[in-house]
Design a protein around this motif. Structure first.
Motif, PDB file in Angstrom:
ATOM      1  N   ALA A  65      36.466  40.667  15.896  1.00 36.14           N
ATOM      2  CA  ALA A  65      35.232  40.023  15.801  1.00 36.14           C
ATOM      3  C   ALA A  65      34.283  40.501  17.145  1.00 36.14           C
ATOM      4  CB  ALA A  65      35.364  38.438  16.051  1.00 36.14           C
ATOM      5  N   PHE A  66      35.142  40.780  18.305  1.00 32.79           N
ATOM      6  CA  PHE A  66      34.565  41.402  19.356  1.00 32.79           C
ATOM      7  C   PHE A  66      34.140  42.897  19.110  1.00 32.79           C
ATOM      8  CE2 PHE A  66      35.311  44.238  23.194  1.00 32.79           C
ATOM      9  CZ  PHE A  66      34.541  43.759  23.711  1.00 32.79           C
ATOM     10  N   ALA A  67      34.663  43.450  18.579  1.00 33.13           N
ATOM     11  CA  ALA A  67      34.174  44.791  18.480  1.00 33.13           C
ATOM     12  C   ALA A  67      33.077  44.677  17.317  1.00 33.13           C
ATOM     13  CB  ALA A  67      35.430  45.758  17.869  1.00 33.13           C
ATOM     14  N   ALA A  68      33.132  44.189  16.533  1.00 33.57           N
ATOM     15  CA  ALA A  68      31.889  43.721  15.292  1.00 33.57           C
ATOM     16  C   ALA A  68      30.715  43.335  15.949  1.00 33.57           C
ATOM     17  CB  ALA A  68      32.303  42.852  14.317  1.00 33.57           C
ATOM     18  N   ALA A  69      30.627  42.272  17.010  1.00 34.31           N
ATOM     19  CA  ALA A  69      29.562  41.844  17.740  1.00 34.31           C
ATOM     20  C   ALA A  69      28.854  42.883  18.539  1.00 34.31           C
ATOM     21  CB  ALA A  69      30.237  40.800  18.707  1.00 34.31           C
ATOM     22  N   THR A  70      30.049  43.796  19.222  1.00 37.85           N
ATOM     23  CA  THR A  70      29.420  45.022  19.914  1.00 37.85           C
ATOM     24  C   THR A  70      28.444  45.948  19.107  1.00 37.85           C
ATOM     25  OG1 THR A  70      30.898  46.312  19.962  1.00 37.85           O
ATOM     26  CG2 THR A  70      31.084  44.570  21.770  1.00 37.85           C
ATOM     27  N   HIS A  71      29.331  46.247  17.935  1.00 37.92           N
ATOM     28  CA  HIS A  71      28.371  47.046  17.287  1.00 37.92           C
ATOM     29  C   HIS A  71      27.101  46.515  16.423  1.00 37.92           C
ATOM     30  CE1 HIS A  71      32.538  49.069  16.811  1.00 37.92           C
ATOM     31  NE2 HIS A  71      31.773  49.976  17.442  1.00 37.92           N
ATOM     32  N   ALA A  72      27.174  45.323  16.123  1.00 38.28           N
ATOM     33  CA  ALA A  72      26.130  44.565  15.530  1.00 38.28           C
ATOM     34  C   ALA A  72      24.748  44.568  16.376  1.00 38.28           C
ATOM     35  CB  ALA A  72      26.290  43.458  15.052  1.00 38.28           C
ATOM     36  N   LEU A  73      25.118  44.392  17.923  1.00 40.97           N
ATOM     37  CA  LEU A  73      24.120  43.854  18.842  1.00 40.97           C
ATOM     38  C   LEU A  73      23.457  45.135  19.572  1.00 40.97           C
ATOM     39  CD1 LEU A  73      25.441  40.931  20.503  1.00 40.97           C
ATOM     40  CD2 LEU A  73      23.474  40.980  18.721  1.00 40.97           C
ATOM     41  N   ALA A  74      24.264  46.311  19.704  1.00 43.58           N
ATOM     42  CA  ALA A  74      23.919  47.599  20.156  1.00 43.58           C
ATOM     43  C   ALA A  74      22.770  48.419  19.262  1.00 43.58           C
ATOM     44  CB  ALA A  74      24.890  48.559  20.508  1.00 43.58           C
ATOM     45  N   PHE A  75      21.740  48.702  20.031  1.00 41.64           N
ATOM     46  CA  PHE A  75      20.650  49.470  19.086  1.00 41.64           C
ATOM     47  C   PHE A  75      21.289  50.662  18.476  1.00 41.64           C
ATOM     48  CE2 PHE A  75      16.844  51.887  18.498  1.00 41.64           C
ATOM     49  CZ  PHE A  75      16.102  51.076  18.036  1.00 41.64           C
ATOM     50  N   PRO A  76      21.023  51.038  17.168  1.00 42.69           N
ATOM     51  CA  PRO A  76      21.562  52.201  16.625  1.00 42.69           C
ATOM     52  C   PRO A  76      21.358  53.529  17.540  1.00 42.69           C
ATOM     53  CG  PRO A  76      20.540  50.873  15.127  1.00 42.69           C
ATOM     54  CD  PRO A  76      20.131  50.297  16.469  1.00 42.69           C
ATOM     55  N   ARG A  77      22.215  54.385  17.505  1.00 45.10           N
ATOM     56  CA  ARG A  77      22.129  55.496  18.442  1.00 45.10           C
ATOM     57  C   ARG A  77      21.849  56.690  17.626  1.00 45.10           C
ATOM     58  NH1 ARG A  77      23.405  55.368  23.455  1.00 45.10           N
ATOM     59  NH2 ARG A  77      24.565  57.207  23.557  1.00 45.10           N
ATOM     60  N   GLY A  78      21.762  56.636  15.931  1.00 46.95           N
ATOM     61  CA  GLY A  78      21.672  57.981  15.330  1.00 46.95           C
ATOM     62  C   GLY A  78      22.900  58.294  14.490  1.00 46.95           C
ATOM     63  N   GLN A  79      22.641  58.825  13.491  1.00 42.70           N
ATOM     64  CA  GLN A  79      23.733  59.056  12.770  1.00 42.70           C
ATOM     65  C   GLN A  79      24.562  60.459  13.241  1.00 42.70           C
ATOM     66  OE1 GLN A  79      24.729  57.753  10.124  1.00 42.70           O
ATOM     67  NE2 GLN A  79      23.098  56.209  10.480  1.00 42.70           N
ATOM     68  N   LEU A  80      25.915  60.413  13.367  1.00 46.69           N
ATOM     69  CA  LEU A  80      26.695  61.491  13.708  1.00 46.69           C
ATOM     70  C   LEU A  80      27.035  62.610  12.643  1.00 46.69           C
ATOM     71  CD1 LEU A  80      29.275  59.694  15.915  1.00 46.69           C
ATOM     72  CD2 LEU A  80      26.869  60.457  16.590  1.00 46.69           C
ATOM     73  N   GLY A  81      27.152  63.617  13.081  1.00 45.79           N
ATOM     74  CA  GLY A  81      27.213  64.602  12.004  1.00 45.79           C
ATOM     75  C   GLY A  81      27.359  66.033  12.718  1.00 45.79           C
ATOM     76  N   GLY A  82      28.042  67.097  12.160  1.00 43.23           N
ATOM     77  CA  GLY A  82      27.724  68.429  12.482  1.00 43.23           C
ATOM     78  C   GLY A  82      28.614  68.625  13.644  1.00 43.23           C
ATOM     79  N   SER A  83      28.139  69.513  14.511  1.00 45.90           N
ATOM     80  CA  SER A  83      29.057  70.007  15.806  1.00 45.90           C
ATOM     81  C   SER A  83      29.042  68.870  16.625  1.00 45.90           C
ATOM     82  CB  SER A  83      28.619  71.449  16.387  1.00 45.90           C
ATOM     83  OG  SER A  83      29.116  71.626  17.376  1.00 45.90           O
ATOM     84  N   PRO A  84      30.141  68.562  17.514  1.00 39.82           N
ATOM     85  CA  PRO A  84      30.014  67.698  18.581  1.00 39.82           C
ATOM     86  C   PRO A  84      29.465  68.258  19.853  1.00 39.82           C
ATOM     87  CG  PRO A  84      32.142  68.507  18.489  1.00 39.82           C
ATOM     88  CD  PRO A  84      31.543  69.137  17.316  1.00 39.82           C
ATOM     89  N   ARG A  85      29.150  69.566  19.773  1.00 42.99           N
ATOM     90  CA  ARG A  85      28.440  70.036  20.966  1.00 42.99           C
ATOM     91  C   ARG A  85      27.152  70.876  20.613  1.00 42.99           C
ATOM     92  NH1 ARG A  85      30.117  67.536  25.372  1.00 42.99           N
ATOM     93  NH2 ARG A  85      32.389  67.278  25.202  1.00 42.99           N
ATOM     94  N   PRO A  86      26.455  70.960  21.375  1.00 38.90           N
ATOM     95  CA  PRO A  86      25.018  71.900  21.228  1.00 38.90           C
ATOM     96  C   PRO A  86      25.408  73.350  21.071  1.00 38.90           C
ATOM     97  CG  PRO A  86      25.089  71.470  23.415  1.00 38.90           C
ATOM     98  CD  PRO A  86      26.291  70.674  22.723  1.00 38.90           C
ATOM     99  N   PRO A  87      24.706  73.867  20.177  1.00 33.92           N
ATOM    100  CA  PRO A  87      24.582  75.570  20.045  1.00 33.92           C
ATOM    101  C   PRO A  87      24.728  76.212  21.632  1.00 33.92           C
ATOM    102  CG  PRO A  87      22.931  74.927  19.160  1.00 33.92           C
ATOM    103  CD  PRO A  87      23.637  73.548  19.276  1.00 33.92           C
TER     104      PRO A  87
END
Length: 522
Positions: free
Chosen positions: A82-104
């Motif tokens: 419940a604690f983890a779900a509350a943090t995810h629900a209240l934090a502003f979305p930070r964008g979809q993740l995908g692709g390389s974890p590092r910039p080219p």
């Protein structure tokens, strides 16, 4: 009859209130320093059911908890879920993740001349923010951008040479302003070479990079001066530090109600540190000459949370709404936590990186320091390079202790109690993971407070996850304007670094951006 749906202002006010209730409930976790893990018995402060589950959790399972997936094979207490779900629900979305974890290594969307001296992370940021400012320029009819805290002028250079905008770059460090001017001169000199037949610069350009237009655009105008955070609607600039060789520059915004030359301007601050970001917003709110502002904040721990002088309000809280909510106060530790990179740490957990033991090393060192000298709490120990590759007793402790004036030869760094603490490194990792769940929530509250400040005064505004959070943790951009923002934000993803398209070439003039029908998050 059903009540009308809540307005954007009401939804944001409710989110702020809910965040403060959550932070109040978990205040001990929020304000805990991980280096105090052993010295202050932080593990024992967790609920017993959490201790039992976290003590056996693997790093990939903790990564799942941080990512909202629960973790493979993990069985978490309902209260922890419940604690983890509350943090995810209240934090502003930070964008979809995908692709390389590092910039080219290099952005294929920036002309080679605009990539000089610019690290890959910065290339990603200046291109994305530059394209947003180009859209705001087209939506507001303003062609002049004032870049506050311009540093070495990378963003200003892209705006001027890559997008054809008129730019004034304001930088508080006169040495950085001088470096920016030198880089501009180098670029102008190279632009002259590129058009010469047989030029090495011309031969090295990839086929997709057309030659720059002629004549070349105007370079940014650089101003050495510091923004005055206490009087953002009066004299805009203070003298630079250190003082530059040139006399004090004229305020590029002309004080209250006008700009130099009488034209309206766009104001931007990329990673405007501490009080600088709120100062930009106050100046926007009080100066009709500023048509729109984009603010990418950083260093939240440097925010002033109490008035600096009579008539000079604090930088947090900024809005009337948050200021009235009980428990809205944020400690230095809480604001520092808001700067942590959750996505980066989640990646370390998933990969079971050896770097995860670094926090345990520092917590053990803190315990030894306090045992030797109880008056020393949180002394400044400079980062020990590649600490996770070192043995604690024979290397790490012998490097760290002398930095706080202690002799490792007289401190039991290889004792059984020290080894017992080192054997609990998985608990240190688990505890730190819990604190990271709150980091995006705190940052959301800080930025939401600024959004509410602008909404309370009737401005159009939005929080946009503009950068990839895995290599640009401060990725939320606050955008505000005196006119509707929809035209500037609709289709913003079309400007993504991952899109297939041309390269911004120094001197090219660019047409209107592509549009689609996706609704912006306003």
């Amino acid at each position: 009859m059903a009540p009308p749906p809540p307005s954007a202002l009401q939804r944001e006010q409710q989110r702020a209130a809910d965040i403060i209730r959550l932070l109040t409930l978990y205040r001990p976790l929020l304000d805990a320093y991980i280096i105090d893990f052993f010295a202050e018995g932080l593990w024992a402060q967790l609920p017993p059911s959490w201790q039992a589950a976290l003590a056996t959790a693997t790093p990939p399972q903790l990564a799942g908890l941080l990512g909202g997936q629960g973790g493979p094979g993990a069985t978490w207490p309902l209260s922890l879920l419940a604690f983890a779900a509350a943090t995810h629900a209240l934090a502003f979305p930070r964008g979809q993740l995908g692709g390389s974890p590092r910039p080219p290594c290099q952005s294929t969307h920036l002309h080679p001349l605009l990539r000089r001296h610019v690290k890959p992370k910065k290339q990603h940021e200046i291109r994305r923010l530059g394209k947003l400012l180009q859209r705001l320029s087209q939506a507001t009819g303003c062609n002049h951008v004032v870049d506050i805290g311009a540093g070495q002028g990378h963003l200003s250079r892209f705006l001027a040479f890559g997008l054809g905008l008129s730019v004034t770059a304001v930088e508080g460090d006169s040495r950085l302003a001088a470096t920016a001017q030198r880089f501009d001169r180098d670029l102008l000199r190279e632009l002259g070479k590129v058009g010469t037949e047989g030029s090495p610069q011309r031969r090295r350009q990839p086929p997709r990079c057309p030659p720059p237009a002629s004549p070349p655009p105007h370079a940014p105008r650089h101003v050495a001066g510091r923004l005055d955070p206490e009087f953002p609607w009066g004299e805009f600039l203070l003298p630079p530090a250190p003082p530059g060789p040139n006399p004090g520059a004229k305020n590029p915004l002309g004080g209250l109600g006008g700009s130099e030359g009488g034209q309206r301007v766009l104001v931007t601050g990329l990673h405007a540190c501490g009080d600088l970001s709120p100062a930009l917003l106050r100046h926007f709110a009080r100066s009709p000459s500023v048509a729109a502002v984009t603010s990418v904040a950083c260093c939240h721990m440097k925010l002033s949370t109490s008035p600096r002088a009579p008539g000079c309000p604090a930088s947090y809280p900024l809005s009337s709404w948050v200021a009235t909510l009980p428990g809205h106060e944020l400690s230095y530790r809480a604001r520092e936590a808001a700067c942590h990179a959750l996505e980066d740490y989640t990646g370390r957990l998933g990969a079971e990186s050896g770097r995860l033991r670094t926090h345990c090393y520092r917590a053990v060192l803190e315990t030894l320091i306090r045992a030797a000298e109880p008056g020393k709490k949180h002394p400044g120990v400079q980062t020990v390079k590649a600490a996770h590759t070192l043995s604690f007793p024979s290397e790490y402790a012998r490097l760290g202790l002398p930095r706080v004036g202690l002799d490792p030869a007289v401190i039991p760094v290889d004792s059984a109690p020290v080894q017992a603490m080192l054997d609990q490194h998985h608990k240190v990792v688990a505890f730190f993971s819990l604190t990271l769940l709150l980091a995006p929530v705190v940052e959301t509250l800080i930025l939401l407070d600024r959004l509410l400040y602008l909404r309370e005064q009737g401005f159009q505004c939005a929080l946009v996850p503009l950068f990839d959070p895995r290599f640009s943790p401060r990725n939320l951009v606050l955008v505000a304007a005196r006119t509707p923002l929809a035209a500037a934000l609709v289709g913003l993803d079309d400007d993504s670094d991952e899109d297939v398209g041309g390269t911004e070439t120094p001197g090219e003039q660019h047409g209107p951006p592509k549009q689609n029908t996706a609704p912006p998050q306003l």
